[in-house]
Design a protein around this motif. Sequence first.
Motif, mmCIF file in Angstrom:
data_model
loop_
_atom_site.group_PDB
_atom_site.id
_atom_site.type_symbol
_atom_site.label_atom_id
_atom_site.label_comp_id
_atom_site.label_asym_id
_atom_site.label_seq_id
_atom_site.Cartn_x
_atom_site.Cartn_y
_atom_site.Cartn_z
ATOM 1 N N LYS A 55 0.828 -1.212 0.000
ATOM 2 C CA LYS A 55 0.000 0.000 0.000
ATOM 3 C C LYS A 55 0.862 1.261 0.000
ATOM 4 N N SER A 56 0.425 2.245 -0.766
ATOM 5 C CA SER A 56 1.047 3.569 -0.693
ATOM 6 C C SER A 56 -0.025 4.615 -0.971
ATOM 7 N N ASN A 57 -0.066 5.648 -0.153
ATOM 8 C CA ASN A 57 -1.024 6.743 -0.390
ATOM 9 C C ASN A 57 -0.518 7.714 -1.454
ATOM 10 N N THR A 58 0.777 7.625 -1.763
ATOM 11 C CA THR A 58 1.379 8.668 -2.601
ATOM 12 C C THR A 58 1.969 8.168 -3.919
ATOM 13 N N ASP A 59 2.388 6.899 -3.982
ATOM 14 C CA ASP A 59 3.045 6.403 -5.193
ATOM 15 C C ASP A 59 2.223 5.288 -5.832
ATOM 16 N N PRO A 60 1.532 5.600 -6.956
ATOM 17 C CA PRO A 60 0.658 4.598 -7.567
ATOM 18 C C PRO A 60 1.403 3.359 -8.063
ATOM 19 N N LYS A 61 2.718 3.499 -8.306
ATOM 20 C CA LYS A 61 3.465 2.326 -8.791
ATOM 21 C C LYS A 61 3.863 1.393 -7.648
ATOM 22 N N GLU A 62 3.651 1.870 -6.427
ATOM 23 C CA GLU A 62 3.953 1.039 -5.244
ATOM 24 C C GLU A 62 2.668 0.705 -4.484
ATOM 25 N N ASN A 63 1.531 0.849 -5.160
ATOM 26 C CA ASN A 63 0.259 0.658 -4.469
ATOM 27 C C ASN A 63 -0.614 -0.339 -5.214
ATOM 28 N N ALA A 64 -0.971 -1.438 -4.541
ATOM 29 C CA ALA A 64 -1.975 -2.353 -5.080
ATOM 30 C C ALA A 64 -3.275 -2.027 -4.338
ATOM 31 N N LEU A 65 -4.099 -1.209 -4.971
ATOM 32 C CA LEU A 65 -5.320 -0.726 -4.311
ATOM 33 C C LEU A 65 -6.205 -1.901 -3.894
ATOM 34 N N HIS A 66 -6.343 -2.863 -4.811
ATOM 35 C CA HIS A 66 -7.122 -4.081 -4.541
ATOM 36 C C HIS A 66 -6.332 -5.272 -5.084
ATOM 37 N N LEU A 67 -6.766 -6.469 -4.713
ATOM 38 C CA LEU A 67 -6.117 -7.674 -5.237
ATOM 39 C C LEU A 67 -6.159 -7.708 -6.764
ATOM 40 N N ASP A 68 -7.282 -7.237 -7.357
ATOM 41 C CA ASP A 68 -7.367 -7.304 -8.822
ATOM 42 C C ASP A 68 -6.491 -6.264 -9.522
ATOM 43 N N CYS A 69 -5.787 -5.454 -8.740
ATOM 44 C CA CYS A 69 -4.810 -4.531 -9.333
ATOM 45 C C CYS A 69 -3.449 -5.205 -9.537
ATOM 46 N N CYS A 70 -3.287 -6.411 -8.969
ATOM 47 C CA CYS A 70 -1.990 -7.085 -9.163
ATOM 48 C C CYS A 70 -2.154 -8.580 -9.459
ATOM 49 N N PHE A 71 -3.392 -9.045 -9.588
ATOM 50 C CA PHE A 71 -3.605 -10.480 -9.843
ATOM 51 C C PHE A 71 -5.012 -10.711 -10.377
ATOM 52 N N GLN A 72 -5.139 -11.663 -11.316
ATOM 53 C CA GLN A 72 -6.472 -12.114 -11.705
ATOM 54 C C GLN A 72 -6.395 -13.470 -12.411
ATOM 55 N N PRO A 73 -7.229 -14.414 -11.993
ATOM 56 C CA PRO A 73 -7.288 -15.684 -12.716
ATOM 57 C C PRO A 73 -8.038 -15.501 -14.033
ATOM 58 N N ILE A 74 -7.637 -16.259 -15.056
ATOM 59 C CA ILE A 74 -8.314 -16.211 -16.361
ATOM 60 C C ILE A 74 -8.444 -17.636 -16.903
ATOM 61 N N GLY A 75 -9.380 -17.815 -17.826
ATOM 62 C CA GLY A 75 -9.562 -19.143 -18.426
ATOM 63 C C GLY A 75 -9.927 -20.173 -17.378
ATOM 64 N N LYS A 76 -9.415 -21.406 -17.577
ATOM 65 C CA LYS A 76 -9.679 -22.478 -16.615
ATOM 66 C C LYS A 76 -8.614 -22.538 -15.539
ATOM 67 N N ASP A 77 -7.373 -22.177 -15.914
ATOM 68 C CA ASP A 77 -6.253 -22.481 -15.011
ATOM 69 C C ASP A 77 -5.059 -21.543 -15.173
ATOM 70 N N LYS A 78 -5.323 -20.320 -15.667
ATOM 71 C CA LYS A 78 -4.212 -19.388 -15.885
ATOM 72 C C LYS A 78 -4.411 -18.131 -15.027
ATOM 73 N N ALA A 79 -3.381 -17.288 -14.983
ATOM 74 C CA ALA A 79 -3.498 -16.069 -14.176
ATOM 75 C C ALA A 79 -2.541 -14.997 -14.666
ATOM 76 N N ILE A 80 -2.909 -13.751 -14.339
ATOM 77 C CA ILE A 80 -2.040 -12.588 -14.562
ATOM 78 C C ILE A 80 -1.599 -12.144 -13.174
ATOM 79 N N ILE A 81 -0.317 -11.777 -13.030
ATOM 80 C CA ILE A 81 0.160 -11.449 -11.678
ATOM 81 C C ILE A 81 1.276 -10.407 -11.729
ATOM 82 N N HIS A 82 1.370 -9.598 -10.665
ATOM 83 C CA HIS A 82 2.485 -8.668 -10.515
ATOM 84 C C HIS A 82 3.116 -8.880 -9.146
ATOM 85 N N LYS A 83 4.353 -9.327 -9.156
ATOM 86 C CA LYS A 83 5.015 -9.753 -7.915
ATOM 87 C C LYS A 83 5.067 -8.656 -6.851
ATOM 88 N N ASN A 84 5.417 -7.452 -7.265
ATOM 89 C CA ASN A 84 5.637 -6.376 -6.290
ATOM 90 C C ASN A 84 4.342 -5.901 -5.616
#
Length: 304
Positions: free
Chosen positions: A187-216
């Motif tokens: 979380k960051s109140n000031t730097d959007p590149k260091e802030n995952a506002l919600h889980l879907d801002c850095c991860f989401q499952p797609i299809g049957k068994d795949k996902a998009i993810i951002h480690k940081n």
Amino acid sequence: MLKLNVNNETARLRAVVLGTAKSNGPVPKAEDTYDPKSLQHIKAGTYPKEADMVKEMEAVARVFEKYHVTVFRPEIIEDYNQIFSRDIAFVIDNKFIKANILPDRDREYEAIKHVVSQIPQEDVIVLPEACHIEGGDVMPWNDYIFIGTYSGADYSSYITARTNTQAVEAIRELFPNKVVKSFELRKSNTDPKENALHLDCCFQPIGKDKAIIHKNGFLIEEEYQWLVDFFGKDKVFEITKEEMYQMNSNIFSISEDVIISEKNFTRLNTWLREQGFTVEEVPYAEIAKQEGLLRCSTLPLIRD
């Protein structure tokens, strides 16, 4: 009556609430913003214009129409931001759970009362006041419910911390037959590149068994690693910090093989097509300036 059913993020969509950008109101004052990205655009004079955002949302509505999805829209509240319908409620199985959101946003829930009134009242759940939760942090995935949270002692000092430990526990009690897995977000109140506002801002499952993810986006590396292992490294698309900032993980699945995505997500959209997905591209870059994208502005009610 609406027969709610949402067990995961990707089963065929039949009914959804799509937010609205109409009568979105004036550019907010810097001190009234809820996230660092909006703040950045207000300061730069690049905050999105209502007409552009209305156009972007209509493009999504047309895609839903093409796939015969029933679309509900909020009642218009004058001069009020009602784009992000995912924040105000979410569905798991046949339960409609009202999100306990920032108190300033309670009117948004009132604006979808015409939808809520069509749900059997015993299936509408309002969590205790101490439970803070928003739909962007909650992802049903078959036997699992993934939830983004922040449990730091400084929780109250982050306007970007939206889901607390009490809410995770409440969901665990509501769905004893599911495995509730929570993830600590950065979380960051000031730097959007260091802030995952919600889980879907850095991860989401797609299809049957795949996902998009951002480690940081994850505070604890083991939790990020758990997700990578769960889906399998070869089935995970890793996005960069810049791609997370542009909201690449915040796309939206109409079905296991059809995804609505932003037209500028070149690297992601190419990969999705290589994986066999049909990608419906829409312009959504203006709305993205408010740190939300396609998943944030949709509230699925019924999936097959």
